[in-house]
Design an enzyme around this catalytic site. Structure first.
Site, short mmCIF file in Angstrom:
data_model
loop_
_atom_site.label_atom_id
_atom_site.label_comp_id
_atom_site.label_asym_id
_atom_site.label_seq_id
_atom_site.Cartn_x
_atom_site.Cartn_y
_atom_site.Cartn_z
N GLY A 56 -19.61 7.43 -0.58
CA GLY A 56 -18.99 7.97 -1.81
C GLY A 56 -18.71 6.99 -3.15
N LYS B 154 1.00 -1.09 -0.19
CA LYS B 154 -0.09 -0.23 0.20
C LYS B 154 1.08 1.36 -0.06
CE LYS B 154 -4.81 0.57 0.13
NZ LYS B 154 -5.56 0.25 -0.57
N HIS C 145 -22.12 4.21 -2.60
CA HIS C 145 -23.45 4.91 -3.84
C HIS C 145 -23.71 3.68 -5.26
CE1 HIS C 145 -20.39 5.98 -7.24
NE2 HIS C 145 -22.10 5.86 -8.03
N GLY D 235 -21.05 6.54 5.01
CA GLY D 235 -20.17 6.66 4.05
C GLY D 235 -20.55 6.32 2.47
#
EC number: 1.4.1.23
Length: 363
Positions: A193, A91, A197, A191
């Protein structure tokens, strides 16, 4: 307290001496001309090149950024192992507010740092980075996924991330209630986003009742303008206390399940897209003690990484969706292992992932 290099001692302790460490490599990146400050963490390459996204976030300190990179990279090792991918975990985090400091020059500089690792780390999108950003990074680094279709990529990975979380929810419902449908179940999403969504759409199509919250008012408004039946509450605190909530889906940043939230959570299932939902070791037992079924985050949110991994071999959406659909079976297998071993699902998932990585190291 710092060590002789000036680095916070707790970060070095995590890296070298704690159970949360064991990372193969951590790279600190700086390009003064563009303002880039980044951390690339490679946790494991036992299964193959490390694969994980790039998070662009205004951390309160460099130490916080390093700690997040370490945690996220370790999580990717487990996620990729459970997803059946031939990739280890890595990451990267870029320090700063993407709304103010993100630039083409900064992304190109970041791409050069990733390229300098020679393929040990393959990057992609994460919080604060998007397909257009990966297109820029790819100009300097061929080990970049999550690019646009116009530039040889697969596009937005949040589509399959949400699909995978939906499969995890279906498996959780099957395990707890004996039926995979979410019809008439009340699902709260924190959340809405990039991933959240899309998750709303899956749930509504399956007949669920949806309640949402988001720190961005425009994100809530976008959902409610399209789907007036979706309820909204002021914040996550209100969401987790919602009466009659069946499933809680944390889909923002990590640490959503902690000593404060777990005791007041009304839901019977937690299944969401956010990474590192357990704030500290022991939270999974607290959930189990309250009779709350936890679908391990890195298992159910693996749809996106399945997509970007496929991009390296010539992207095929139907092939990826079929792989992401298997998250349903994987989640059920984890619940079965947890029951057989008498441990929480998070511990069961860890055991399965660690077994796969250990077997790879012996080959």
């Amino acid at each position: 307290m710092t060590d002789v290099t000036g680095a916070p001692a707790d970060v070095l302790h995590t890296l070298f001496r704690s159970d949360q460490g064991g990372h193969e490599q951590v790279v600190l990146c700086q390009d003064r001309a563009s303002g880039l400050k980044a951390v690339i963490a490679i946790h494991s390459t036992a299964l193959g090149p490390a694969l994980g996204g790039t998070r662009f976030y205004p951390y309160a300190s460099e130490a916080e950024a390093v700690a997040d990179a370490l945690n996220l990279a370790r999580g990717m090792s487990y996620k990729n192992a459970m997803a059946g991918l031939d990739h280890g975990g890595g990451k990267a985090v870029i320090i700063g507010d993407p709304e103010t400091i993100k630039s083409e020059e900064l992304l190109l500089a970041y791409g050069r740092f990733v390229a300098s690792l020679g393929g040990r780390y393959v990057t992609a999108c994460d919080v604060g980075t998007y397909v257009a950003d990966m297109d820029v990074v790819a100009r300097e680094c061929r080990w970049t996924t999550g690019r646009s279709p116009e530039n040889g990529g697969a596009g937005d990975s949040s589509v399959l991330t949400a699909f995978g979380v939906f499969q995890g929810m279906r498996a959780s419902a099957q395990h707890l209630w004996g039926d995979p449908t979410l019809r008439d179940r009340k699902v709260g999403i924190a959340g809405v986003g990039k991933v959240g969504h899309h998750l709303v759409e899956h749930l509504l199509s399956d007949g669920a009742e949806v309640v949402i919250t988001d720190v961005r008012e425009e994100s809530v408004r976008r959902i409610q303008d399209k789907h007036p039946s979706v309820q909204a509450v002021a914040d996550t605190e209100a969401l987790i206390r919602t009466e009659g909530l069946d499933i809680y889906a944390p889909c923002a940043l990590g640490g959503a399940l902690d000593d404060h939230s777990v005791p007041v959570l009304t839901a019977k299932i937690v299944c969401g897209a956010a990474n590192n939902q357990l704030a500290h070791p022991g939270v999974e037992k607290d959930l189990a003690d309250r009779g709350i079924l936890y679908a391990p985050d890195y298992v159910v949110n693996a749809g996106g990484v399945i997509q970007v991994a496929d991009e390296l071999h010539g992207f095929d959406f139907d092939r990826c969706k079929a792989k992401a659909a298997k998250i349903f079976d994987t989640t059920l297998a984890i619940f079965a292992r947890a029951k057989a071993d008498g441990i929480p699902p998070a511990a069961a998932a860890d055991r399965i992932a660690e077994q796969r990585m250990a077997e790879a190291r012996r080959r």
